[in-house]
Scaffold this motif. Structure first.
Motif, PDB file in Angstrom:
ATOM      1  N   GLY A  31       0.755  -1.257   0.066  1.00 57.24           N
ATOM      2  CA  GLY A  31      -0.021   0.009   0.032  1.00 57.24           C
ATOM      3  C   GLY A  31       0.921   1.239  -0.054  1.00 57.24           C
ATOM      4  O   GLY A  31       0.263   2.315   0.402  1.00 57.24           O
ATOM      5  N   ALA A  32       1.946   1.455  -0.419  1.00 58.06           N
ATOM      6  CA  ALA A  32       2.735   2.482  -0.594  1.00 58.06           C
ATOM      7  C   ALA A  32       3.374   2.831   1.047  1.00 58.06           C
ATOM      8  O   ALA A  32       3.735   4.014   1.001  1.00 58.06           O
ATOM      9  CB  ALA A  32       2.570   3.565  -1.232  1.00 58.06           C
TER      10      ALA A  32
ATOM     11  N   ARG B 150       4.079  -0.384  -5.671  1.00 58.17           N
ATOM     12  CA  ARG B 150       2.988  -0.934  -5.364  1.00 58.17           C
ATOM     13  C   ARG B 150       2.914  -2.523  -6.095  1.00 58.17           C
ATOM     14  O   ARG B 150       2.972  -2.614  -7.155  1.00 58.17           O
ATOM     15  CB  ARG B 150       1.529  -0.372  -5.972  1.00 58.17           C
ATOM     16  N   GLU B 155      -0.108  -7.981  -3.097  1.00 56.52           N
ATOM     17  CA  GLU B 155      -1.322  -7.414  -1.979  1.00 56.52           C
ATOM     18  C   GLU B 155      -2.640  -8.262  -2.437  1.00 56.52           C
ATOM     19  O   GLU B 155      -3.451  -8.363  -1.507  1.00 56.52           O
ATOM     20  CB  GLU B 155      -1.618  -5.838  -2.296  1.00 56.52           C
ATOM     21  N   VAL B 191      -4.907   5.202  -7.694  1.00 54.79           N
ATOM     22  CA  VAL B 191      -3.749   5.345  -6.675  1.00 54.79           C
ATOM     23  C   VAL B 191      -3.421   6.800  -6.705  1.00 54.79           C
ATOM     24  O   VAL B 191      -3.275   7.423  -8.187  1.00 54.79           O
ATOM     25  CB  VAL B 191      -2.595   4.493  -7.344  1.00 54.79           C
ATOM     26  N   GLU B 197      -0.480   5.795  -2.737  1.00 54.30           N
ATOM     27  CA  GLU B 197      -1.607   5.400  -1.713  1.00 54.30           C
ATOM     28  C   GLU B 197      -2.917   5.072  -2.456  1.00 54.30           C
ATOM     29  O   GLU B 197      -3.007   5.938  -3.379  1.00 54.30           O
ATOM     30  CB  GLU B 197      -1.688   6.323  -0.659  1.00 54.30           C
ATOM     31  N   THR B 198      -3.743   4.442  -1.981  1.00 52.29           N
ATOM     32  CA  THR B 198      -4.947   3.895  -2.784  1.00 52.29           C
ATOM     33  C   THR B 198      -5.927   5.144  -2.279  1.00 52.29           C
ATOM     34  O   THR B 198      -6.018   5.389  -1.251  1.00 52.29           O
ATOM     35  CB  THR B 198      -5.407   2.550  -2.264  1.00 52.29           C
TER      36      THR B 198
END
Lengths: 374, 403
Positions: A31-32, B150, B155, B191, B197-198
């Motif tokens: 998620g960075a 990412r 994920e 993003v 970040e999402t």
């Protein structure tokens, strides 16, 4: 006086600062997470120049792939800047690092490739000694040289070279070429053993998977694995029956061994005897939807049908216990009618992260062990 | 509307309607419709029109993009295609300015025709967003410095396709939008271009999908929207929030992507379907033409005509207002990439590496030049500053007229 102390303060700060920066890069997450701090830490490492190269490489070991990508970017930025400035990289330290097989294979390869830019002859010096290196890339290069050597030798004098090459080969294309050459010379080659394919299974099924509903359904073998039990399957009573694959690549062809029951699923189980507790990979190839349990724990599941199949299609990290490890696989066939959607099969092997097959311990283990699945 | 917002809206409309002489920042150009206006590209392709040709270190179906004086390309290499490359070349000389390599965090297996570097990268003019079949989404600045990373494959480990993923990301007003859609798991994600970040993530139809997002530019008070295509149809999504604004639910292809020109949307649906927005903001079909169905290449609209290539390699021209087929021209296919349209010409590169320029009119299409590049070409070309760029697994070419 104050001016005189500045270099000293910088020197005192240098090592801890560099270590802090590296820790920041190693701490990045999904998620960075940590990206802003990582950018600053990377810039700081780059500002520090070539002296940071070895510490950056050393930090690869034990880091996540995500973190090694940040470390790699720092290394490349430094190395790039040094070379564009006409400076040389610290060759002896980098060479020493490349030779240290306890370090991360990726980091060693990175160091090697940057050295190679200036010293192409390095390949001749290093690669021949890397046949059994922990790095699959180094192994591949070493095997490629032996393949060339064997071809040049030709005939029976090449057999020993081919055999040597096979010892190091972990990639399917190289192994195939070597195996063919050896078999042409009437040398026996056991590819199942070489790759670590598990070829003896017990299978129960078919169970109902019409409308692909069986993937989520929990049938009896998932609740309790009992190789003496019989179950109500979609075609009547089913029992566990042995199926063995004599395919070089361990393919268990359900459609051929049993039948291509459309809209069905099968359970397959075998036991892998590990010489010690260890982290390995189960690598699976199947065009069917599947679930995989190891010692009763669901380790991965995937609902995809007929998008191709190949060796090592899926790599699933597993923690094995010393002794018997029960592997249970659920393989699902759907009701597609296209000619390319008729395969009902799987191949499964146990190997390390480089792809080297890890053969089960020779100690015999009974397949009748019960209660493997919870 | 304030003067500032009016100015911004005007900018967005101009920026997204076509790629105006300059940057080519994403798959099928800034407007994601393969049209380059303001360019004078070389129409007589020959060895002499090759300004430079440079080697690439790995495979790629990803097309080049152009930002300022930089040409940016991705590649993948290694036995398992786990090594991901991002490179920048000087547009004038072809000299490599920098290269960064990464290791894929997601699955890298794919059909042998595809490779991990299949999606085309995108840029917002300050950063590069490199995306791969492994679902690694990597942001560097224009100097190659990693900004964020990412590992979407890590994920979301089930969001992969054993044949490979190909959807290219786009950037709209500070949001990088990527479609990650497979049989096992499917979503679209927005993003933050600056932080990685999402901003949002929405569920999508769980089915393999190789299409790429398109852009519906802002018009009047209506902000720009991202168009997400799938087997279910087309969804217009607010790039800031991920909210679905409207849906076209009549089904669509999962390979060629929709194109938008002059506010009209051309969707590969039951052949080719033209859609416009009603005053209330919902989609309304203008026409449907089953005989204008595209195969792999996305539809291109130029000078009031639609251009599509079917699986047999036949180029069909249609009237963009009515959907009536005007003519067909047999081309030497097959094609994986989408042709580029500019200044009254169409630029094709077939899979065998044959480049050719077609001059279309409403009556016919004429091939006016051909050049055999001798290498497999599976990507879509880019245009920037009067030059055309294309890549193979081994090389990157620049074509330009010599002055």
């Amino acid at each position: 006086m104050i001016r005189a102390l500045v270099p000293l303060a910088l020197a005192v700060c240098l090592a801890p600062c560099m270590a802090d920066d590296i820790s920041v890069l190693r701490a990045v997450g999904g998620g960075a997470q940590g990206a802003a701090k990582a950018r600053a830490a990377r810039d700081s490492l780059v500002d520090g120049g070539a002296k940071n190269l070895i510490p950056i490489l050393t930090a690869f070991k034990g880091s996540s792939t995500l973190a090694t990508n940040w470390l790699r970017s720092a290394f490349e930025a430094i190395a790039d800047a040094e070379q564009k400035a006409g400076k040389s990289l610290p060759k002896s330290e980098l060479l020493k690092f490349v030779a240290d097989t306890t370090q991360s294979p990726e980091a060693r390869r990175l160091a090697y490739e940057w050295l190679l830019k200036r010293r192409p002859e390095l390949a001749d010096e290093l690669i021949p000694g890397m046949l059994l290196d922990p790095s699959p890339d180094f192994r591949r290069d070493a095997v490629a040289r032996l393949i060339i050597e064997a071809k040049a030798a030709g005939g029976n004098s090449a057999v020993d070279v081919w055999k040597k090459a096979l010892r190091g080969a972990v990639h399917e294309d190289q192994v195939k070429e070597i195996a063919k050459a050896l078999r042409d010379s009437e040398v026996e080659v056991n590819l199942q053993k070489h790759f670590g394919f598990l070829s003896s299974w017990k299978i129960a099924g078919p169970f109902d998977n019409r409308d692909e509903a069986g993937f989520a359904a929990v049938y009896a073998p998932e609740k309790k694995l009992d190789l003496e039990a019989s179950y109500e399957g979609s075609e009547g009573e089913v029992k566990w029956q042995p199926v063995a694959s004599d395919d070089d690549y361990g393919v268990v062809d359900i459609a051929e061994a049993l039948s291509n029951y459309k809209g069905s699923l099968m359970y397959a189980t075998t036991t892998y005897n590990s010489s010690k507790a260890q982290d390995l990979e189960v690598r699976l190839g199947t065009p069917n939807a599947w679930k995989l349990w190891v010692n009763g724990k669901l380790v991965f599941q995937r609902e995809e049908y007929h998008r191709g199949t190949r060796m090592d299609q899926y790599k699933v990290p597993v923690s094995l216990q010393a002794g018997a490890n029960i592997i249970l696989l659920k393989v699902c066939q759907n009701e597609q009618t296209q000619p390319w959607a008729q395969k009902y099969q799987f191949q499964l092997r146990v190997c390390d992260s480089t792809g080297s097959g890890v053969a089960p311990s020779a100690r015999a283990v009974s397949l009748s062990q019960k209660g493997a699945s919870k | 509307m304030t003067r500032l917002s009016a100015l911004l809206t005007t900018f967005v409309v101009v920026f997204f309607n076509t790629a105006d002489g300059g940057d080519w920042r994403q798959f099928r150009g800034n407007a994601a419709n393969s049209v380059a206006t303001g360019e004078k590209l070389p129409t007589e392709l020959s060895g002499g029109s090759v300004a430079w040709k440079v080697e690439l270190p790995g495979r790629g179906l990803s097309g080049p993009i152009a930002v300022g004086e930089q040409i940016l390309v991705t590649a993948s290499s290694g036995y398992t295609q786990e090594r991901l490359h991002v490179m920048s070349f000087d547009a004038e000389t072809g000299e490599q300015q920098w290269e960064r390599q990464f290791k894929a965090t997601g699955r890298t297996g794919c059909h042998e025709k595809m490779c991990v570097a299949t999606p085309t990268p995108a840029s917002d003019g300050e950063r590069v967003f490199a995306f791969y079949s492994s679902n690694d989404l990597i942001c560097t600045d224009l100097a190659g410095n990693l900004q964020w990373y990412r590992g979407l494959g890590e994920e979301f480990p089930n969001a992969s396709n054993s044949l490979g993923m190909s959807s290219s990301p786009i950037v709209v007003e500070g949001t990088v939008v990527a479609q990650v859609e497979s049989d096992a798991e499917a979503f679209a994600i927005g993003v933050d271009a600056e932080t990685g970040e999402t901003k949002w993530r929405i569920e999508r139809p769980r089915k393999a999908n190789w299409t790429s997002p398109a852009v519906l530019p802002a018009e009047g008070k209506r902000p720009a929207m991202v168009l997400l295509q799938s087997s279910a149809g087309l969804s217009a999504v607010d790039p800031e929030s991920g909210k679905v604004v409207w849906e076209f639910g009549d089904g669509a292809s999962t390979i060629p992507s929709a194109s938008v020109v002059n506010g009209k949307i051309y969707i590969p649906s039951h052949g080719l379907t033209s859609v416009r927005l009603t005053p209330k903001g919902g989609p309304e079909e203008i026409w449907n033409a089953s005989n204008l169905a595209p195969a792999t290449s996305s539809p291109v609209i130029l000078d009031g005509m639609t251009f599509t290539v079917n699986s047999a390699g036949a180029l069909s021209a249609g009237d963009a207002e009515s959907g009536k087929r005007l003519w067909q021209l047999r081309l030497k296919g097959p094609f994986s990439g989408t042709p580029l349209a500019s200044n009254g010409h169409l630029f094709f590169f077939n899979e065998r590496g044959l480049a050719f320029v077609v001059k279309p009119s409403r009556e016919e299409g004429v091939i006016i030049s051909e050049l055999d590049l001798g290498e497999t070409i599976l990507c879509s070309p880019a245009a920037s500053n009067n030059a055309l760029y294309i890549r193979s697994d081994g090389h990157l070419w620049k074509f330009a007229d010599r002055f």
